[in-house]
Motif scaffolding. Sequence first.
Motif, PDB file in Angstrom:
ATOM      1  N   ALA A  33      20.960  -6.323  13.951  1.00 24.97           N
ATOM      2  CA  ALA A  33      21.588  -7.437  14.666  1.00 24.97           C
ATOM      3  C   ALA A  33      21.279  -7.329  16.144  1.00 24.97           C
ATOM      4  N   TRP A  34      21.045  -8.486  16.780  1.00 17.30           N
ATOM      5  CA  TRP A  34      20.823  -8.517  18.227  1.00 17.30           C
ATOM      6  C   TRP A  34      21.644  -9.640  18.825  1.00 17.30           C
ATOM      7  N   MET A  46      21.555 -12.802  16.286  1.00 17.48           N
ATOM      8  CA  MET A  46      20.338 -12.938  15.498  1.00 17.48           C
ATOM      9  C   MET A  46      20.215 -11.733  14.563  1.00 17.48           C
ATOM     10  N   LEU A  47      20.041 -12.008  13.274  1.00 24.53           N
ATOM     11  CA  LEU A  47      19.841 -10.957  12.280  1.00 24.53           C
ATOM     12  C   LEU A  47      18.357 -10.884  11.963  1.00 24.53           C
ATOM     13  N   ARG A  48      17.783  -9.687  12.105  1.00 21.00           N
ATOM     14  CA  ARG A  48      16.351  -9.485  11.894  1.00 21.00           C
ATOM     15  C   ARG A  48      16.122  -8.667  10.632  1.00 21.00           C
ATOM     16  N   CYS A  49      15.369  -9.242   9.710  1.00 23.21           N
ATOM     17  CA  CYS A  49      14.976  -8.538   8.489  1.00 23.21           C
ATOM     18  C   CYS A  49      13.508  -8.164   8.628  1.00 23.21           C
ATOM     19  N   ARG A  50      13.205  -6.880   8.525  1.00 25.92           N
ATOM     20  CA  ARG A  50      11.856  -6.401   8.817  1.00 25.92           C
ATOM     21  C   ARG A  50      11.318  -5.551   7.675  1.00 25.92           C
ATOM     22  N   THR A  51      10.019  -5.711   7.399  1.00 27.32           N
ATOM     23  CA  THR A  51       9.349  -4.926   6.362  1.00 27.32           C
ATOM     24  C   THR A  51       7.902  -4.725   6.757  1.00 27.32           C
ATOM     25  N   LEU A 161      32.326   1.610  20.476  1.00 27.20           N
ATOM     26  CA  LEU A 161      31.201   0.821  20.963  1.00 27.20           C
ATOM     27  C   LEU A 161      30.710   1.363  22.302  1.00 27.20           C
ATOM     28  N   LYS A 162      29.418   1.190  22.547  1.00 29.00           N
ATOM     29  CA  LYS A 162      28.826   1.537  23.834  1.00 29.00           C
ATOM     30  C   LYS A 162      28.021   0.345  24.317  1.00 29.00           C
ATOM     31  N   SER A 166      23.222  -1.833  19.872  1.00 27.28           N
ATOM     32  CA  SER A 166      23.370  -2.914  18.904  1.00 27.28           C
ATOM     33  C   SER A 166      24.294  -2.572  17.739  1.00 27.28           C
ATOM     34  N   MET A 167      24.598  -1.292  17.560  1.00 29.20           N
ATOM     35  CA  MET A 167      25.454  -0.859  16.458  1.00 29.20           C
ATOM     36  C   MET A 167      26.575   0.019  17.007  1.00 29.20           C
ATOM     37  N   PRO A 168      27.717   0.090  16.307  1.00 30.13           N
ATOM     38  CA  PRO A 168      28.773   1.012  16.738  1.00 30.13           C
ATOM     39  C   PRO A 168      28.257   2.449  16.805  1.00 30.13           C
ATOM     40  N   VAL A 169      28.752   3.184  17.787  1.00 30.14           N
ATOM     41  CA  VAL A 169      28.370   4.590  17.921  1.00 30.14           C
ATOM     42  C   VAL A 169      28.923   5.392  16.752  1.00 30.14           C
TER      43      VAL A 169
END
Length: 279
Positions: A33-34, A46-51, A161-162, A166-169
């Motif tokens: 997530a960004w 924005m949710l990014r799905c990457r492969t 959070l920091k 982008s994600m909880p610590v």
Amino acid sequence: MILELLSFICFGLCVGQGYRRRDGSLPKPSLSAWPSSVVPAKSNVMLRCRTPTKDVNFDLRKGGHIIESSQSPDSAEGLAEFHLTDLKISHAGEYTCEYYRRWRPYISSQPSDVLLLLVTGGLPKPSLQTHQRSNVTTGEKVTLQCRLPDIFQGSVKFALLKAGTSMPVQTRGPKWKETDFSLQNVTVNDTGNYSCVYYRTEDPFQASDPSDHLVIWVTDATSRDYTTGNLIRLGLGAIIMAIMGVFLVEAWYSQKESQSGSRPTAAQRNESLIELTVC
């Protein structure tokens, strides 16, 4: 030459099949997530799905149900971006993504790891404090305590959070009305603004407003030791220069006496010494 051609064809087929594993499945994608997976209401994410596989189609799922599909552009890497705007509490939940080939056989990948999207603002904010001072050195341990407001009742989890991540610590369950987050062997990279939230662990995943920010400063212990050592060396250098100055003054008086044949009084020598020192 024939072996090289066969190897090239085999490589092309493997790439075309999406880097299939030995069991025939495709490697699972990653979902991120960004700017963050913990965002305020009415904001955008924005949710990014990457492969690593290109030329594939993507599905975004929430709670196991497909909510949007996308086709990756023709590039060296497969990437789909899903935009969620004007977020509401109903947007919070567990998201996954998966992809599948555009041609036969229509092999589908395993789903990504679950990404929990939290939309803050539905519950009163907690408080965040530290058991130590806010200024620490590298290698130390920092404990941050997140506490529920006194008026709140219910089963929740906490997230630390920091700012800028982008994600909880960390995430923790409560110990009655608070929980402790421990940062072990901190480095200068742990410097930053921290806050915490709490959220319900079931749909609709209501989340609180973030706590007030708490600033943690981590100083490099090695650099501080160097600074102390430099100060000591500078002090010793100044003392040595002062002693050398005294010897130079004595030598200058000795040379002057030998030239004039008269020896100045002690008061005159002290007065001249003071003048040279001031100069």
